[in-house]
Design a protein around this motif. Structure first.
Motif, short mmCIF file in Angstrom:
data_model
loop_
_atom_site.label_atom_id
_atom_site.label_comp_id
_atom_site.label_asym_id
_atom_site.label_seq_id
_atom_site.Cartn_x
_atom_site.Cartn_y
_atom_site.Cartn_z
N PRO A 152 -10.46 4.22 5.56
CA PRO A 152 -9.37 4.32 4.59
C PRO A 152 -9.87 4.17 3.16
CG PRO A 152 -9.33 2.20 5.72
CD PRO A 152 -10.34 3.04 6.43
N THR A 153 -9.21 4.84 2.24
CA THR A 153 -9.62 4.83 0.84
C THR A 153 -8.42 4.60 -0.07
OG1 THR A 153 -9.40 7.23 0.71
CG2 THR A 153 -11.59 6.36 1.21
N ASP A 200 -13.62 2.68 -1.23
CA ASP A 200 -13.66 2.47 0.21
C ASP A 200 -12.94 1.18 0.59
OD1 ASP A 200 -14.25 2.38 2.88
OD2 ASP A 200 -16.36 2.91 2.65
N LEU A 201 -11.70 1.30 1.04
CA LEU A 201 -10.91 0.16 1.50
C LEU A 201 -11.40 -0.36 2.85
CD1 LEU A 201 -8.45 -1.71 1.22
CD2 LEU A 201 -7.02 0.14 2.11
N GLY A 202 -12.05 0.50 3.62
CA GLY A 202 -12.50 0.11 4.95
C GLY A 202 -13.87 -0.50 5.01
N LYS A 203 -14.66 -0.37 3.95
CA LYS A 203 -16.04 -0.85 3.95
C LYS A 203 -16.14 -2.29 4.44
CE LYS A 203 -20.49 -0.87 2.65
NZ LYS A 203 -21.54 -0.01 3.18
N ASN A 204 -16.98 -2.51 5.42
CA ASN A 204 -17.24 -3.81 6.02
C ASN A 204 -16.06 -4.35 6.84
OD1 ASN A 204 -19.93 -4.10 5.07
ND2 ASN A 204 -19.13 -4.64 3.05
N GLY A 205 -15.10 -3.47 7.13
CA GLY A 205 -13.99 -3.85 7.99
C GLY A 205 -14.13 -3.26 9.37
N SER A 206 -13.19 -3.59 10.25
CA SER A 206 -13.22 -3.09 11.62
C SER A 206 -11.80 -3.12 12.19
CB SER A 206 -14.14 -3.95 12.48
OG SER A 206 -14.23 -3.44 13.81
N LEU A 266 0.86 -1.19 0.00
CA LEU A 266 0.00 0.00 0.00
C LEU A 266 0.89 1.24 0.00
CD1 LEU A 266 -3.00 -0.52 2.46
CD2 LEU A 266 -3.06 -0.40 -0.03
N ASN A 267 0.61 2.17 -0.89
CA ASN A 267 1.47 3.36 -0.95
C ASN A 267 1.15 4.33 0.18
OD1 ASN A 267 -0.71 5.12 -1.76
ND2 ASN A 267 -0.53 4.29 -3.82
N LYS A 268 2.02 5.30 0.39
CA LYS A 268 1.89 6.24 1.50
C LYS A 268 0.58 7.01 1.44
CE LYS A 268 4.34 9.85 4.05
NZ LYS A 268 3.14 10.68 4.27
N GLN A 269 0.13 7.34 0.24
CA GLN A 269 -1.11 8.09 0.10
C GLN A 269 -2.29 7.32 0.68
OE1 GLN A 269 -2.08 9.10 -3.95
NE2 GLN A 269 -3.59 10.65 -3.34
N VAL A 270 -2.30 6.01 0.46
CA VAL A 270 -3.38 5.18 1.00
C VAL A 270 -3.18 4.95 2.49
CG1 VAL A 270 -4.55 2.96 0.86
CG2 VAL A 270 -3.75 4.06 -1.22
N LEU A 271 -1.95 4.66 2.89
CA LEU A 271 -1.68 4.42 4.31
C LEU A 271 -2.04 5.62 5.16
CD1 LEU A 271 1.78 2.60 4.03
CD2 LEU A 271 -0.39 1.57 4.74
#
Length: 474
Positions: free
Chosen positions: A211-212, A233-239, A73-78
């Motif tokens: 996160p996106t 949406d990278l976080g969708k349905n996550g926790s 995962l690149n810095k922009q996403v992190l």
């Protein structure tokens, strides 16, 4: 009401797997990111979703912040992940927030600490019995090296008598009910989905930040972000998962209760010993809340969870202000009217999914039986696991503002008597105090030791199943 995408949510968040008593947790390190991504791709079809009601086997996966960096995962996403998650548990300011001092300091941890191998992946395995679990473990351990993964440690679990934890108290009674599920509960205990699962509205009627990502693979795997145009949406349905291994010193616990309540002639007072422990916990060993049964355990109330504090016990005469369950979930007892207090308290709830480990001192864990055992061997405790959508507002707030706050609810100098830490550098002491209010003369217990020690811990992100597919394609 929002409909939960159960097929994309990992099952441990939704179910807890009460039908799968055998469990083990593998903590893994990535040595070859390319091979590790292939492993994610291979194992993803085996992940148990929230749609499966009673599976015979279950497998779930969670990742640390550094794992996602290692996977590419690149810095922009992190940077779209919250700072609490990125910082983890072992920085100096997190020690203050979480109360990890003395023996519980990260320098002393057996995993996840400052002097241990880095943890990247948590592989959670569940089965109906020990044999089925062993087969599941063997299968996955055998392929780790092939996919650039190594085992940091394996954490086993145990099943205790009548859902108890090692001190002998029934556990897991008070849990919030997710509004998006079919199960119904008292209105005060129904909590918005977005408090626990990203991509849904929380108790503020807003979407918790998630996160996106914005690349081509994200567009193919992930749903569009509701907050950021052109992002996915990278976080969708996550926790976010909190995992802390908590060692319980059962012998120390009951010896303290016995010594603190013995009669003038030195004889043990079994009734008062158990009563003191119950006042510290906030429930009797069978589960009955002391707010309902202040003087003795009444079995008919063992699973009671419908009760308030201030409306019936404003002075803490039944359930002391410092007791574990009163400060970990204050309900109506915050400094405001009842409805407002319940709403505020529900903004700091967590979903607990922990498992005990180690053998019980005695089968039924009755205090008098435990005290008869000489030279207790082995380690035992709790793998504390909880889920929340906002680490800072939920788990860290509970630890800092309630559990380890010496001035909680008007107290002067008392931390949680069960899980609180008494080694804060600012305190210049290593034990705690506990007060039981009374209409005439209060009872104040001093030199309360730490019954629980942190042995390891980490923050994990448990992605939705689509998000795991995306991570395997980086």
């Amino acid at each position: 009401m929002e409909i939960l995408e159960l097929k994309d949510i990992q099952g441990i968040i939704i179910r807890g797997y009460s039908n799968l008593p055998a469990a083990a947790f593998l903590l893994l390190r990535i040595s070859d990111p390319t091979l590790a991504k292939k492993w994610l791709h291979v194992v993803s079809p085996e992940i148990t979703s929230g749609e499966e009601r009673k599976p015979e086997l279950a497998l779930n996966i969670a990742l640390t912040f550094n794992a996602m960096a290692a996977l590419g995962l690149n810095k922009q996403v992190l940077d779209t992940f919250p700072l609490e998650f990125e910082d983890g548990m072992i920085t100096k300011h997190k020690q203050l927030f979480l109360g990890d001092f003395g023996e519980s300091a990260p320098d002393n941890w057996e995993w996840g600490g400052k002097n241990t191998d880095e943890v990247h992946i948590l592989l959670m395995l569940y089965a109906t019995d020990a044999g089925a679990l062993q087969n599941l473990q063997d299968k996955h351990i055998a392929q780790l090296g092939r996919y650039g993964l190594s085992e940091v440690t394996k954490l086993d679990t145990s099943v205790l008598y009548e859902r108890k934890e090692h001190f002998g108290f029934q556990d897991g009674i008070s849990q919030p009910t997710i509004k998006g599920l079919s199960r119904q509960d008292e209105p005060e205990n129904m909590v918005s989905t977005g408090e626990f699962i990203l991509g849904y509205k929380n108790e503020y009627n807003q979407y918790t930040p998630t996160p996106t990502a914005g690349d081509k693979d994200a567009a193919e795997c992930l749903p569009p972000s509701k907050a950021k145009l052109g992002k996915y949406d990278l976080g969708k349905n996550g926790s976010y998962m909190v995992f802390r291994q908590l060692k319980q010193d059962v012998e120390l616990f009951w010896n303290y209760m016995q010594k603190s309540t013995q009669k003038e002639n030195g004889e043990s007072d079994a009734k008062e010993m158990v009563k003191l422990a119950a006042k510290m916990v906030g429930r009797w060993p069978g589960g009955a809340p002391v707010i309902v049964c202040p003087d003795e355990e009444i079995k008919d109330h063992n699973n009671d969870n419908k009760f308030d504090y201030r409306s019936v016990d404003e002075l803490g005469l039944r359930c002391p202000f410092a007791s574990h369950i009163r400060r970990s979930h204050p309900r109506d007892a915050l400094d405001m009217d009842r409805l407002a207090s319940m709403k505020v308290a529900n903004k700091h709830r967590i979903l607990r999914r922990g498992r005990s480990y180690g053998q019980p001192v005695t089968e039924e864990m009755k205090p008098q039986d435990i005290l008869q055992v000489k030279d207790i061997q082995g380690e035992r405790g709790l793998h504390f696991i909880c889920f929340n959508a906002d680490l800072g507002r939920q788990f860290e707030f509970i630890q800092n503002a309630w559990v380890n706050n010496p001035k909680f609810n008007g107290l002067h100098d008392e931390r949680d008597p069960i899980i609180g830490n008494h080694h804060y550098p600012s305190d210049h002491k290593t034990t705690g105090t506990f007060t039981i209010p009374d209409k005439t003369l209060r009872k104040r217990f001093t030199d309360v030791p730490e019954f629980v020690t942190v042995k390891g811990g980490a923050y994990f992100f448990m992605p939705g199943i689509r998000a795991l597919k995306y991570l395997s394609c980086l």
